[in-house]
Design a protein around this motif. Structure first.
Motif, PDB file in Angstrom:
ATOM      1  N   MET A   1      -2.061  71.842 101.987  1.00  0.00           N
ATOM      2  CA  MET A   1      -2.605  73.056 102.540  1.00  0.00           C
ATOM      3  C   MET A   1      -2.418  73.084 104.060  1.00  0.00           C
ATOM      4  N   ASN A   2      -2.398  71.948 104.708  1.00  0.00           N
ATOM      5  CA  ASN A   2      -2.214  71.916 106.153  1.00  0.00           C
ATOM      6  C   ASN A   2      -0.824  72.413 106.564  1.00  0.00           C
ATOM      7  N   LEU A   3       0.139  72.367 105.661  1.00  0.00           N
ATOM      8  CA  LEU A   3       1.461  72.904 105.951  1.00  0.00           C
ATOM      9  C   LEU A   3       1.471  74.421 105.862  1.00  0.00           C
ATOM     10  N   ILE A   4       0.597  74.993 105.055  1.00  0.00           N
ATOM     11  CA  ILE A   4       0.523  76.445 104.864  1.00  0.00           C
ATOM     12  C   ILE A   4      -0.409  77.080 105.885  1.00  0.00           C
ATOM     13  N   CYS A   5      -1.587  76.538 106.046  1.00  0.00           N
ATOM     14  CA  CYS A   5      -2.609  77.116 106.926  1.00  0.00           C
ATOM     15  C   CYS A   5      -2.640  76.337 108.245  1.00  0.00           C
ATOM     16  N   THR A   6      -1.767  76.716 109.156  1.00  0.00           N
ATOM     17  CA  THR A   6      -1.692  76.056 110.454  1.00  0.00           C
ATOM     18  C   THR A   6      -2.511  76.837 111.475  1.00  0.00           C
ATOM     19  N   SER A   7      -2.601  76.338 112.682  1.00  0.00           N
ATOM     20  CA  SER A   7      -3.373  77.031 113.714  1.00  0.00           C
ATOM     21  C   SER A   7      -2.776  78.392 114.046  1.00  0.00           C
ATOM     22  N   THR A   8      -1.445  78.542 113.913  1.00  0.00           N
ATOM     23  CA  THR A   8      -0.823  79.841 114.189  1.00  0.00           C
ATOM     24  C   THR A   8      -0.984  80.807 113.026  1.00  0.00           C
ATOM     25  N   ARG A   9      -1.335  80.306 111.868  1.00  0.00           N
ATOM     26  CA  ARG A   9      -1.554  81.154 110.696  1.00  0.00           C
ATOM     27  C   ARG A   9      -3.028  81.218 110.324  1.00  0.00           C
ATOM     28  N   ALA A  10      -3.896  80.900 111.218  1.00  0.00           N
ATOM     29  CA  ALA A  10      -5.319  80.825 110.920  1.00  0.00           C
ATOM     30  C   ALA A  10      -5.919  82.187 110.575  1.00  0.00           C
ATOM     31  N   SER A  11      -5.252  83.263 110.934  1.00  0.00           N
ATOM     32  CA  SER A  11      -5.807  84.588 110.684  1.00  0.00           C
ATOM     33  C   SER A  11      -5.413  85.163 109.325  1.00  0.00           C
ATOM     34  N   LEU A  12      -4.735  84.387 108.493  1.00  0.00           N
ATOM     35  CA  LEU A  12      -4.358  84.866 107.166  1.00  0.00           C
ATOM     36  C   LEU A  12      -5.582  84.992 106.265  1.00  0.00           C
ATOM     37  N   HIS A  13      -5.540  85.977 105.384  1.00  0.00           N
ATOM     38  CA  HIS A  13      -6.612  86.148 104.412  1.00  0.00           C
ATOM     39  C   HIS A  13      -6.540  85.033 103.367  1.00  0.00           C
ATOM     40  N   THR A  14      -7.662  84.754 102.746  1.00  0.00           N
ATOM     41  CA  THR A  14      -7.732  83.708 101.729  1.00  0.00           C
ATOM     42  C   THR A  14      -6.773  83.991 100.581  1.00  0.00           C
ATOM     43  N   SER A  15      -6.659  85.263 100.187  1.00  0.00           N
ATOM     44  CA  SER A  15      -5.756  85.610  99.080  1.00  0.00           C
ATOM     45  C   SER A  15      -4.294  85.355  99.457  1.00  0.00           C
ATOM     46  N   THR A  16      -3.941  85.586 100.714  1.00  0.00           N
ATOM     47  CA  THR A  16      -2.572  85.331 101.165  1.00  0.00           C
ATOM     48  C   THR A  16      -2.283  83.840 101.177  1.00  0.00           C
ATOM     49  N   ILE A  17      -3.219  83.057 101.670  1.00  0.00           N
ATOM     50  CA  ILE A  17      -3.059  81.597 101.675  1.00  0.00           C
ATOM     51  C   ILE A  17      -2.944  81.076 100.249  1.00  0.00           C
ATOM     52  N   SER A  18      -3.752  81.630  99.346  1.00  0.00           N
ATOM     53  CA  SER A  18      -3.696  81.230  97.942  1.00  0.00           C
ATOM     54  C   SER A  18      -2.324  81.522  97.343  1.00  0.00           C
ATOM     55  N   SER A  19      -1.773  82.700  97.640  1.00  0.00           N
ATOM     56  CA  SER A  19      -0.446  83.060  97.131  1.00  0.00           C
ATOM     57  C   SER A  19       0.631  82.148  97.697  1.00  0.00           C
ATOM     58  N   LEU A  20       0.543  81.845  98.988  1.00  0.00           N
ATOM     59  CA  LEU A  20       1.529  80.947  99.598  1.00  0.00           C
ATOM     60  C   LEU A  20       1.451  79.539  99.019  1.00  0.00           C
ATOM     61  N   LEU A  21       0.229  79.072  98.772  1.00  0.00           N
ATOM     62  CA  LEU A  21       0.065  77.749  98.146  1.00  0.00           C
ATOM     63  C   LEU A  21       0.642  77.734  96.739  1.00  0.00           C
ATOM     64  N   PHE A  22       0.386  78.792  95.981  1.00  0.00           N
ATOM     65  CA  PHE A  22       0.917  78.881  94.618  1.00  0.00           C
ATOM     66  C   PHE A  22       2.437  78.825  94.635  1.00  0.00           C
TER      67      PHE A  22
END
Length: 77
Positions: A1-22
């Motif tokens: 998850m640290n590769l997906i949700c970085t400090s520059t991507r901290a403003s992403l919605h939870t649903s977007t992060i979930s989709s990227l992780l999937f």
């Protein structure tokens, strides 16, 4: 998850992060992705292509920066 949700991507919605992780976990490798059908669909909906000549172009006149020209002259010697 640290590769997906970085400090520059901290403003992403939870649903977007979930989709990227999937996609990262179960998606095919990038080499197997064929973007052509998606690009054709995009253009068919009326969007412009990256090479469209109707798009505005940037005026790239170079400004003369005299202060920096003096500095560059000092560095050349």
């Amino acid at each position: 998850m640290n590769l997906i949700c970085t400090s520059t991507r901290a403003s992403l919605h939870t649903s977007t992060i979930s989709s990227l992780l999937f996609l990262n976990l179960v998606g095919p490798p990038l080499a197997k992705f064929n973007p052509v059908p998606y690009v054709r669909s995009w253009v068919a909906k009326g969007h412009r292509t990256a090479t469209d000549l109707r798009s505005k172009t940037r005026n790239r006149e170079e400004e003369e920066n005299l202060d920096m020209a003096v500095m560059w002259g000092v560095l050349d010697h």
